[in-house]
Design a protein around this motif. Structure first.
Motif, PDB file in Angstrom:
ATOM      1  N   ASP A  33     -18.750  46.555 -38.894  1.00  0.00           N
ATOM      2  CA  ASP A  33     -17.903  46.884 -37.746  1.00  0.00           C
ATOM      3  C   ASP A  33     -16.488  47.307 -38.148  1.00  0.00           C
ATOM      4  OD1 ASP A  33     -17.494  47.277 -35.020  1.00  0.00           O
ATOM      5  OD2 ASP A  33     -16.666  45.266 -34.754  1.00  0.00           O
ATOM      6  N   ALA A  34     -16.391  48.226 -39.102  1.00  0.00           N
ATOM      7  CA  ALA A  34     -15.071  48.729 -39.526  1.00  0.00           C
ATOM      8  C   ALA A  34     -14.543  49.709 -38.486  1.00  0.00           C
ATOM      9  CB  ALA A  34     -15.187  49.407 -40.889  1.00  0.00           C
ATOM     10  N   TRP A  35     -13.308  49.468 -38.032  1.00  0.00           N
ATOM     11  CA  TRP A  35     -12.679  50.376 -37.071  1.00  0.00           C
ATOM     12  C   TRP A  35     -11.178  50.412 -37.290  1.00  0.00           C
ATOM     13  CZ3 TRP A  35      -9.447  48.758 -32.894  1.00  0.00           C
ATOM     14  CH2 TRP A  35      -9.340  47.368 -32.720  1.00  0.00           C
ATOM     15  N   VAL A  36     -10.582  51.491 -36.802  1.00  0.00           N
ATOM     16  CA  VAL A  36      -9.133  51.693 -36.898  1.00  0.00           C
ATOM     17  C   VAL A  36      -8.625  51.951 -35.491  1.00  0.00           C
ATOM     18  CG1 VAL A  36      -7.338  53.254 -37.780  1.00  0.00           C
ATOM     19  CG2 VAL A  36      -9.251  52.607 -39.244  1.00  0.00           C
ATOM     20  N   ARG A  37      -7.467  51.397 -35.181  1.00  0.00           N
ATOM     21  CA  ARG A  37      -6.868  51.632 -33.869  1.00  0.00           C
ATOM     22  C   ARG A  37      -6.344  53.060 -33.804  1.00  0.00           C
ATOM     23  NH1 ARG A  37      -3.049  47.194 -32.733  1.00  0.00           N
ATOM     24  NH2 ARG A  37      -4.916  46.093 -32.116  1.00  0.00           N
ATOM     25  N   ALA A  38      -6.798  53.803 -32.797  1.00  0.00           N
ATOM     26  CA  ALA A  38      -6.337  55.180 -32.592  1.00  0.00           C
ATOM     27  C   ALA A  38      -4.831  55.174 -32.310  1.00  0.00           C
ATOM     28  CB  ALA A  38      -7.102  55.822 -31.439  1.00  0.00           C
ATOM     29  N   THR A  39      -4.169  56.288 -32.589  1.00  0.00           N
ATOM     30  CA  THR A  39      -2.716  56.381 -32.398  1.00  0.00           C
ATOM     31  C   THR A  39      -2.380  57.465 -31.384  1.00  0.00           C
ATOM     32  OG1 THR A  39      -2.453  57.993 -34.187  1.00  0.00           O
ATOM     33  CG2 THR A  39      -2.278  55.649 -34.785  1.00  0.00           C
ATOM     34  N   VAL A  40      -1.127  57.465 -30.987  1.00  0.00           N
ATOM     35  CA  VAL A  40      -0.599  58.528 -30.128  1.00  0.00           C
ATOM     36  C   VAL A  40       0.309  59.401 -30.993  1.00  0.00           C
ATOM     37  CG1 VAL A  40      -0.762  57.170 -28.013  1.00  0.00           C
ATOM     38  CG2 VAL A  40       1.342  57.094 -29.377  1.00  0.00           C
ATOM     39  N   ALA A  41       0.609  60.583 -30.527  1.00  0.00           N
ATOM     40  CA  ALA A  41       1.466  61.501 -31.279  1.00  0.00           C
ATOM     41  C   ALA A  41       2.784  60.825 -31.628  1.00  0.00           C
ATOM     42  CB  ALA A  41       1.716  62.761 -30.463  1.00  0.00           C
ATOM     43  N   LYS A 122     -13.318  59.601 -37.728  1.00  0.00           N
ATOM     44  CA  LYS A 122     -13.693  58.695 -38.820  1.00  0.00           C
ATOM     45  C   LYS A 122     -12.545  58.633 -39.821  1.00  0.00           C
ATOM     46  CE  LYS A 122     -18.093  58.097 -37.684  1.00  0.00           C
ATOM     47  NZ  LYS A 122     -18.728  56.844 -37.433  1.00  0.00           N
ATOM     48  N   VAL A 123     -12.185  57.422 -40.204  1.00  0.00           N
ATOM     49  CA  VAL A 123     -11.082  57.219 -41.139  1.00  0.00           C
ATOM     50  C   VAL A 123     -11.652  56.657 -42.443  1.00  0.00           C
ATOM     51  CG1 VAL A 123      -8.948  55.946 -41.568  1.00  0.00           C
ATOM     52  CG2 VAL A 123      -9.463  56.794 -39.256  1.00  0.00           C
ATOM     53  N   PRO A 124     -11.503  57.384 -43.563  1.00  0.00           N
ATOM     54  CA  PRO A 124     -12.008  56.877 -44.838  1.00  0.00           C
ATOM     55  C   PRO A 124     -11.101  55.778 -45.396  1.00  0.00           C
ATOM     56  CG  PRO A 124     -11.060  59.070 -45.111  1.00  0.00           C
ATOM     57  CD  PRO A 124     -10.962  58.734 -43.658  1.00  0.00           C
ATOM     58  N   LEU A 125     -11.733  54.689 -45.820  1.00  0.00           N
ATOM     59  CA  LEU A 125     -11.036  53.569 -46.451  1.00  0.00           C
ATOM     60  C   LEU A 125     -11.763  53.242 -47.751  1.00  0.00           C
ATOM     61  CD1 LEU A 125     -10.792  51.217 -43.333  1.00  0.00           C
ATOM     62  CD2 LEU A 125      -8.960  52.649 -44.245  1.00  0.00           C
ATOM     63  N   GLU A 137     -15.217  45.596 -57.569  1.00  0.00           N
ATOM     64  CA  GLU A 137     -16.163  46.403 -56.810  1.00  0.00           C
ATOM     65  C   GLU A 137     -15.365  47.323 -55.891  1.00  0.00           C
ATOM     66  OE1 GLU A 137     -19.686  45.516 -53.508  1.00  0.00           O
ATOM     67  OE2 GLU A 137     -18.355  43.907 -54.124  1.00  0.00           O
ATOM     68  N   THR A 138     -15.731  48.589 -55.849  1.00  0.00           N
ATOM     69  CA  THR A 138     -15.090  49.557 -54.963  1.00  0.00           C
ATOM     70  C   THR A 138     -16.056  49.881 -53.830  1.00  0.00           C
ATOM     71  OG1 THR A 138     -13.843  50.510 -56.798  1.00  0.00           O
ATOM     72  CG2 THR A 138     -14.075  51.860 -54.817  1.00  0.00           C
ATOM     73  N   ILE A 139     -15.578  49.739 -52.598  1.00  0.00           N
ATOM     74  CA  ILE A 139     -16.418  49.962 -51.422  1.00  0.00           C
ATOM     75  C   ILE A 139     -15.784  51.057 -50.578  1.00  0.00           C
ATOM     76  CG2 ILE A 139     -17.475  48.898 -49.395  1.00  0.00           C
ATOM     77  CD1 ILE A 139     -16.765  46.164 -50.871  1.00  0.00           C
ATOM     78  N   LYS A 140     -16.537  52.104 -50.330  1.00  0.00           N
ATOM     79  CA  LYS A 140     -16.052  53.194 -49.475  1.00  0.00           C
ATOM     80  C   LYS A 140     -16.595  52.979 -48.071  1.00  0.00           C
ATOM     81  CE  LYS A 140     -15.345  56.543 -53.134  1.00  0.00           C
ATOM     82  NZ  LYS A 140     -13.930  56.495 -53.139  1.00  0.00           N
TER      83      LYS A 140
END
Length: 162
Positions: A33-41, A122-125, A137-140
């Protein structure tokens, strides 16, 4: 002929064992359940959230993302009715125990954003986790951008709705 067969069999066993070891390394820590909070301009920072579960005692060391110039692991806490947030060096991951990175505790801060984070994108982390033996360990992860007010319908029981 027997020695050639024996040599090929040894190569096959070695190859399969190496594949098995690679699978074990990649399976050490799970991200859900990886998620990122969307932003405004014009917004320059946001948070990333998820649940981590390691197979062995480990720790989350750092996170990177191409959408932010600075990425830090933070912890939110309350002390004397005052909310505090600050950077931490790592997050302990005890073997088999899920650790939630959420807006009210540990979380990832993405700062100096290079662009707005649009809802649904989608935001890559890239997470770096180290186990007790010092193995890294590296997790994408591809985290979905969600609005702050978006409800998580995946955990709702829809079967009883009329």
């Amino acid at each position: 002929m027997t020695s050639l067969y024996s040599k090929r069999l040894k190569q096959l066993v070695l190859g399969l064992s190496l594949i098995g070891m690679a699978w074990q390394v990649s399976a050490q820590t799970r991200v859900n359940d990886a998620w990122v909070r969307a932003t405004v301009a014009g917004q320059h920072s946001t948070g990333a959230f998820m649940t981590l579960q390691a197979d062995t005692d480990s720790k989350l060391l750092n996170v990177q993302s191409p959408i932010a110039k600075t990425v830090q692991i933070h912890q939110m806490s309350m002390k004397d009715d005052v909310m505090r947030m600050g950077q931490v060096e790592s997050v302990a991951l005890r073997a088999g125990e899920p650790v939630s990175l959420d807006p009210n505790g540990y979380h990832i801060m993405l700062m100096d954003l290079t662009a707005q984070v649009a809802e649904g994108s989608k935001v890559p982390l890239t997470l770096t986790v180290e186990n007790a033996k010092g193995e890294k360990e590296t997790i994408k992860v591809e985290a979905q951008a969600r609005s702050l007010g978006a409800m998580d319908h995946s955990k709702m029981d829809h079967s009883k709705m009329q």
